[in-house]
Design a protein around this motif. Structure first.
Motif, PDB file in Angstrom:
ATOM      1  N   HIS B 245       0.701  -1.331   0.009  1.00  0.00           N
ATOM      2  CA  HIS B 245      -0.011  -0.151  -0.007  1.00  0.00           C
ATOM      3  C   HIS B 245       0.637   1.226   0.116  1.00  0.00           C
ATOM      4  O   HIS B 245       0.382   2.338   0.410  1.00  0.00           O
ATOM      5  CB  HIS B 245      -0.923   0.152   1.181  1.00  0.00           C
ATOM      6  N   LEU B 246       2.191   1.128  -0.204  1.00  0.00           N
ATOM      7  CA  LEU B 246       2.999   2.359  -0.317  1.00  0.00           C
ATOM      8  C   LEU B 246       3.370   2.576  -1.844  1.00  0.00           C
ATOM      9  O   LEU B 246       4.609   2.141  -2.155  1.00  0.00           O
ATOM     10  CB  LEU B 246       4.203   2.053   0.499  1.00  0.00           C
ATOM     11  N   LYS B 247       2.374   3.125  -2.836  1.00  0.00           N
ATOM     12  CA  LYS B 247       2.659   3.157  -3.968  1.00  0.00           C
ATOM     13  C   LYS B 247       3.386   4.112  -4.694  1.00  0.00           C
ATOM     14  O   LYS B 247       3.926   4.549  -5.479  1.00  0.00           O
ATOM     15  CB  LYS B 247       1.349   2.636  -4.993  1.00  0.00           C
ATOM     16  N   THR B 248       2.575   5.386  -3.807  1.00  0.00           N
ATOM     17  CA  THR B 248       3.087   6.800  -4.408  1.00  0.00           C
ATOM     18  C   THR B 248       3.756   7.683  -3.318  1.00  0.00           C
ATOM     19  O   THR B 248       3.955   7.166  -2.108  1.00  0.00           O
ATOM     20  CB  THR B 248       1.684   7.537  -4.643  1.00  0.00           C
ATOM     21  N   LYS B 249       4.503   8.671  -3.964  1.00  0.00           N
ATOM     22  CA  LYS B 249       5.090   9.738  -3.077  1.00  0.00           C
ATOM     23  C   LYS B 249       4.194   9.995  -1.768  1.00  0.00           C
ATOM     24  O   LYS B 249       4.711  10.141  -0.711  1.00  0.00           O
ATOM     25  CB  LYS B 249       5.538  10.887  -3.770  1.00  0.00           C
ATOM     26  N   GLU B 250       3.043  10.143  -2.152  1.00  0.00           N
ATOM     27  CA  GLU B 250       2.179  10.610  -0.969  1.00  0.00           C
ATOM     28  C   GLU B 250       1.713   9.788  -0.248  1.00  0.00           C
ATOM     29  O   GLU B 250       1.913   9.920   1.151  1.00  0.00           O
ATOM     30  CB  GLU B 250       0.608  11.049  -1.440  1.00  0.00           C
ATOM     31  N   ASP B 251       1.767   8.337  -0.534  1.00  0.00           N
ATOM     32  CA  ASP B 251       1.521   7.311   0.384  1.00  0.00           C
ATOM     33  C   ASP B 251       2.795   7.243   1.430  1.00  0.00           C
ATOM     34  O   ASP B 251       2.673   7.091   2.598  1.00  0.00           O
ATOM     35  CB  ASP B 251       1.558   5.896  -0.374  1.00  0.00           C
ATOM     36  N   VAL B 252       3.993   7.288   0.800  1.00  0.00           N
ATOM     37  CA  VAL B 252       5.222   7.182   1.427  1.00  0.00           C
ATOM     38  C   VAL B 252       5.239   8.165   2.643  1.00  0.00           C
ATOM     39  O   VAL B 252       5.712   8.001   3.863  1.00  0.00           O
ATOM     40  CB  VAL B 252       6.364   7.203   0.674  1.00  0.00           C
ATOM     41  N   PRO B 268      16.588  13.467   4.034  1.00  0.00           N
ATOM     42  CA  PRO B 268      16.182  14.112   2.918  1.00  0.00           C
ATOM     43  C   PRO B 268      15.932  13.391   1.682  1.00  0.00           C
ATOM     44  O   PRO B 268      14.947  14.006   0.748  1.00  0.00           O
ATOM     45  CB  PRO B 268      17.247  15.130   2.604  1.00  0.00           C
ATOM     46  N   THR B 269      16.466  12.313   1.452  1.00  0.00           N
ATOM     47  CA  THR B 269      16.090  11.515   0.312  1.00  0.00           C
ATOM     48  C   THR B 269      15.403  10.467   0.282  1.00  0.00           C
ATOM     49  O   THR B 269      15.334   9.484  -0.325  1.00  0.00           O
ATOM     50  CB  THR B 269      17.603  11.019  -0.259  1.00  0.00           C
ATOM     51  N   LEU B 270      14.459  10.491   1.238  1.00  0.00           N
ATOM     52  CA  LEU B 270      13.374   9.380   1.714  1.00  0.00           C
ATOM     53  C   LEU B 270      12.657   9.003   0.592  1.00  0.00           C
ATOM     54  O   LEU B 270      12.703   7.664   0.242  1.00  0.00           O
ATOM     55  CB  LEU B 270      12.431   9.864   2.852  1.00  0.00           C
ATOM     56  N   VAL B 271      12.027   9.587  -0.015  1.00  0.00           N
ATOM     57  CA  VAL B 271      11.143   9.221  -1.313  1.00  0.00           C
ATOM     58  C   VAL B 271      11.778   8.736  -2.378  1.00  0.00           C
ATOM     59  O   VAL B 271      11.583   7.473  -2.884  1.00  0.00           O
ATOM     60  CB  VAL B 271      10.198  10.481  -1.551  1.00  0.00           C
ATOM     61  N   GLU B 272      13.055   9.176  -2.761  1.00  0.00           N
ATOM     62  CA  GLU B 272      14.075   8.734  -3.624  1.00  0.00           C
ATOM     63  C   GLU B 272      14.296   7.607  -3.539  1.00  0.00           C
ATOM     64  O   GLU B 272      14.457   6.593  -4.032  1.00  0.00           O
ATOM     65  CB  GLU B 272      15.021   9.855  -3.978  1.00  0.00           C
ATOM     66  N   ASP B 273      14.924   7.444  -2.242  1.00  0.00           N
ATOM     67  CA  ASP B 273      15.605   6.195  -1.638  1.00  0.00           C
ATOM     68  C   ASP B 273      14.413   4.996  -1.757  1.00  0.00           C
ATOM     69  O   ASP B 273      14.793   3.724  -2.179  1.00  0.00           O
ATOM     70  CB  ASP B 273      15.987   6.334  -0.442  1.00  0.00           C
ATOM     71  N   PHE B 274      13.195   5.398  -1.312  1.00  0.00           N
ATOM     72  CA  PHE B 274      11.994   4.366  -1.126  1.00  0.00           C
ATOM     73  C   PHE B 274      11.990   3.718  -2.545  1.00  0.00           C
ATOM     74  O   PHE B 274      11.707   2.413  -2.843  1.00  0.00           O
ATOM     75  CB  PHE B 274      10.794   4.922  -0.498  1.00  0.00           C
ATOM     76  N   PHE B 275      11.730   4.577  -3.545  1.00  0.00           N
ATOM     77  CA  PHE B 275      11.293   4.009  -4.778  1.00  0.00           C
ATOM     78  C   PHE B 275      12.677   3.517  -5.551  1.00  0.00           C
ATOM     79  O   PHE B 275      12.550   2.948  -6.587  1.00  0.00           O
ATOM     80  CB  PHE B 275      10.464   4.941  -5.634  1.00  0.00           C
ATOM     81  N   THR B 276      13.933   3.851  -5.179  1.00  0.00           N
ATOM     82  CA  THR B 276      15.059   3.220  -6.000  1.00  0.00           C
ATOM     83  C   THR B 276      15.367   1.839  -5.448  1.00  0.00           C
ATOM     84  O   THR B 276      15.683   1.143  -6.280  1.00  0.00           O
ATOM     85  CB  THR B 276      16.134   4.291  -5.909  1.00  0.00           C
ATOM     86  N   ASN B 277      15.341   1.951  -4.026  1.00  0.00           N
ATOM     87  CA  ASN B 277      16.023   0.676  -3.369  1.00  0.00           C
ATOM     88  C   ASN B 277      14.885  -0.360  -3.489  1.00  0.00           C
ATOM     89  O   ASN B 277      13.753   0.067  -3.320  1.00  0.00           O
ATOM     90  CB  ASN B 277      16.388   0.810  -2.026  1.00  0.00           C
ATOM     91  N   PRO B 278      15.369  -1.651  -3.734  1.00  0.00           N
ATOM     92  CA  PRO B 278      14.460  -2.630  -3.752  1.00  0.00           C
ATOM     93  C   PRO B 278      13.648  -3.180  -2.634  1.00  0.00           C
ATOM     94  O   PRO B 278      14.240  -2.682  -1.487  1.00  0.00           O
ATOM     95  CB  PRO B 278      15.276  -3.961  -4.086  1.00  0.00           C
ATOM     96  N   THR B 279      12.665  -3.784  -2.471  1.00  0.00           N
ATOM     97  CA  THR B 279      11.969  -4.367  -1.427  1.00  0.00           C
ATOM     98  C   THR B 279      12.292  -5.756  -1.398  1.00  0.00           C
ATOM     99  O   THR B 279      12.130  -6.487  -2.341  1.00  0.00           O
ATOM    100  CB  THR B 279      10.344  -4.304  -1.389  1.00  0.00           C
ATOM    101  N   SER B 280      12.979  -6.193  -0.178  1.00  0.00           N
ATOM    102  CA  SER B 280      13.589  -7.705  -0.214  1.00  0.00           C
ATOM    103  C   SER B 280      12.770  -8.494   0.532  1.00  0.00           C
ATOM    104  O   SER B 280      12.510  -7.987   1.767  1.00  0.00           O
ATOM    105  CB  SER B 280      15.073  -7.414   0.007  1.00  0.00           C
TER     106      SER B 280
END
Lengths: 446, 446
Positions: B245-252, B268-280
């Motif tokens: 359920h964390l699909k968009t920048k807003e969700d995150v 400061p790079t939370l959103v970028e990191d979230f969508f760049t780094n894999p979910t493992s």
């Protein structure tokens, strides 16, 4: 739809008929040669016990009568004690039986019936080399020509058994695939009691014979020619009495003469069979998911391989087909919905019969020779006869009651066992077992 | 002897040094490129907690001091509550710490130290394609040139991690191989808190930070440059609060602002990191045997992959090397004996730390925020300080007591927990927790 089934075993063949009857085009790819032309490979159990869930699966496509012709009913357990005495334990009510069928015979019959369907094609010597988890693309390599066949069907069923190639590909590709394979301590070896004169049966025909010996046992199932297929289940290694310690002709004869003295005279090829036939392991496989990307599904042993002690491996696989078929009807060919409900609904039942099968090894090898256990079964049978709505014995739930899910049977069975433990702990239960007092106690505890 | 190790990870590299120091010729084959030249691949946790079992493994070949230079001690848990309040919980006695190390840094250091040994050679981009269970013949395919290397060493170690190719070959070839892989519901994602000005630490440096939130949590470990590596452990799918359920920048942002309000300004790079780094995913692997035909052995994650919540994955793998080394001494290079005792001795400990690691997820994400649990830990600590021979807290047994086997720690820990459940059920325990009465009760129950 174009559907590929990997495996022309019992479940793959029956499944193909279910799907073809609904108008789908089915291609079955089988690793081994066509067993109707080649000799069947040894090592797999060659006798199976067909019971009500299996019959229901066959009836669903109208082929039960064809199979009935090659099935021998067994109405109870025939126990052979070490001292030579014997005892008979009925499996259920008078007409209730399980049926001895030859794996080869029923499989070949199912293949014949499948090939009678115009929209089923069978391909042999085709080893599944790769399945793509996302697209369902599946690759087979012909083991004789090395030709590669790559297919893009709408749907793939992995019905390729306990060591399923389709499942292995899912294990390797699918993130979050839970997979568990484990072996019980016992292995097995097939032996034989040949027919008597003029194809007569040298021991009781319509029974499953058991030589229970505590930590191990031998069983025998009848064949049409008057012979019996025997199976010795014995600890693989480590224990004093184990396959590990049966190395010479003398070891084998000493062991059999000590443990199965009444059987030895009936087994003239005992030593030869013992050293010719393989010692095979008994694996249980649990995994999840069973469905991948709405494209690939596991069924039968590929989804839930179990040990043979409840005689439910084939029956469970046939029931998978029944469940799937009912979901096709329910969801009107909406396959993502069908497959999703199939795995959610069926997984607990696969787990339950796996556990039940392991539990029944203890019952067969050990408890069928135990007076207290037999008394318990007598009390249960008596109570069940009087209150059939309140108590169906576990064995009957599993074997004769396809309307009861395996998972429900297991749950109920554990509840019954807890009640019976209390009943059996009553002082003097041997004398009051058929009293009104005991009956009332059970009624209260239910 | 000629020994091949598959995998140049933490355990493979350390193992090679142990073996080389005993005079064996060791060749390490690694699927990936040399991480000292290429960029380290993302997706694997990049911070590890080194503790006493790991240190002992490094000390055994005299390289602990080298590693100490790249390790940051963490003396306790620093808890961040949802309301912004914080709390500090020491891990043990004053000097007791676990050490934050970068996976890349320690691995590269170990590889350097291995290559300083004249009898160790390392080969990169070499994918293990096949191992023969009977002969130990092992085949690697170079991922850049497709060159095939076939080797016939005296001994093969599979140190190739949770998805070990050596182990897979044993699964496929070995009859009676018990194998279990399963995933917990939570997955993880790495995030970051960068350094403050001049490489300062924006939150307490010498601590493991936890944001416990019941069913999920975030943690942060310090790095030398002043940054912290954060890891979010969260249900993969199905639950309301899940990665699904964390699909968009807003969700995150909504989720983080609600759950980790004190951390967001530091990321400061939370959103970028979230969508760049894999979910493992988080897998546990249990299997047996670990040794095949006196020729092949599994070690580290290949034998027992565990979830990271006890910080023991690397430590356990290093301890495998210590145990193996002590058996080499005990059996004086009699390898069949060494390997047999290695697997029999070590298997229960691998199982135990796997179970402990799963149990500790609940403790970290949930109980570290629970007043009653903290009181229990206070009672245990007080009692342990007074009677150090009678009571070592479970965390200390696992983390600071290499002389206590994991399997013993688990058994003792369960016994302690049962006692503490009774103590915590005392009425008014909040007020009498440090009384003589409570102390006496524990003494009686031990």
């Amino acid at each position: 739809m174009n559907i590929v089934i990997s495996g022309s075993g019992l479940v793959g063949s029956l499944l193909s008929i279910y799907l073809a009857k609904r108008g789908h085009k089915v291609d079955i790819y089988e690793r081994r040669p066509d067993m109707r032309k080649a000799k069947i490979s040894a090592g797999k159990s060659i006798n199976l016990a067909l019971s009500d869930r299996g019959w229901k699966g066959l009836e669903g496509v109208g082929i039960a009568d064809e199979i009935r012709k090659i099935a021998i009913p067994m109405y109870g357990r025939f126990i052979h004690h070490k001292d030579g005495s014997t005892a008979y334990q009925a499996y259920g009510k008078k007409e209730q039986a399980i049926y001895s069928v030859s794996r080869g015979a029923i499989n070949m019959k199912l293949m014949d019936l499948a090939e009678q369907q115009p929209n089923i094609s069978m391909h042999f010597n085709e080893r599944c080399d790769y399945v793509d988890k996302n697209t369902g693309t599946i690759k087979f390599i012909n083991t004789e020509t090395n030709n590669v066949t790559t297919l893009n069907p709408d749907l793939v069923f992995g019905a390729d058994g306990a060591f399923s190639a389709v499942r292995l590909n899912m294990q390797l590709q699918n993130d979050r695939f839970d997979y568990h394979q484990f072996y019980i301590e016992a292995s097995y070896k097939e032996l034989s009691i040949p027919p008597g004169e003029n194809g007569s049966f040298l021991i009781k025909k319509n029974a499953l014979h058991i030589w229970p010996r505590g930590s191990f046992m031998m069983i025998a199932l009848p064949n049409f020619d008057g012979s019996f297929t025997c199976t010795l289940f014995l600890t693989h290694e480590g224990a004093e009495k184990s396959f590990e310690h049966l190395k010479t002709k003398e070891d084998v004869l000493k062991f059999f003469n000590e443990e199965f003295p009444d059987a030895v005279p009936l087994m003239p090829t005992l030593v030869e069979d013992f050293f010719t036939n393989p010692t095979s392991s008994l694996v249980t496989v649990k995994c999840y998911p069973w469905v991948f990307n709405d494209k690939i599904a596991l069924i039968g042993d590929a989804a839930h391989a179990i040990v043979p002690f409840y005689g439910q491996g084939m029956n469970c696989g046939f029931e998978d087909c029944v469940v799937l078929n009912s979901l096709i009807e329910k969801h009107k060919e909406d396959w993502p919905k069908i497959l999703q409900e199939y795995q959610v609904l069926r997984k607990p039942d696969g787990d339950a019969i796996a556990d039940l099968a392991i539990m029944n090894f203890v019952e067969m090898r050990d408890k069928t020779a135990d007076a207290k256990f037999l008394l318990q079964k007598k009390i249960e049978a008596r109570f069940s006869e009087k209150y059939p709505d309140k108590w169906i014995p576990l064995y009957s739930m599993v074997t004769y009651s396809p309307h009861i899910r395996y998972s429900t049977a297991l749950k109920e069975g554990l509840r019954q066992e807890a009640i019976m433990q209390e009943i059996m702990a009553l002082p003097n239960i041997e004398h009051i077992w058929d009293s009104e007092e005991v009956e009332k106690m059970i009624l209260e505890k239910i």
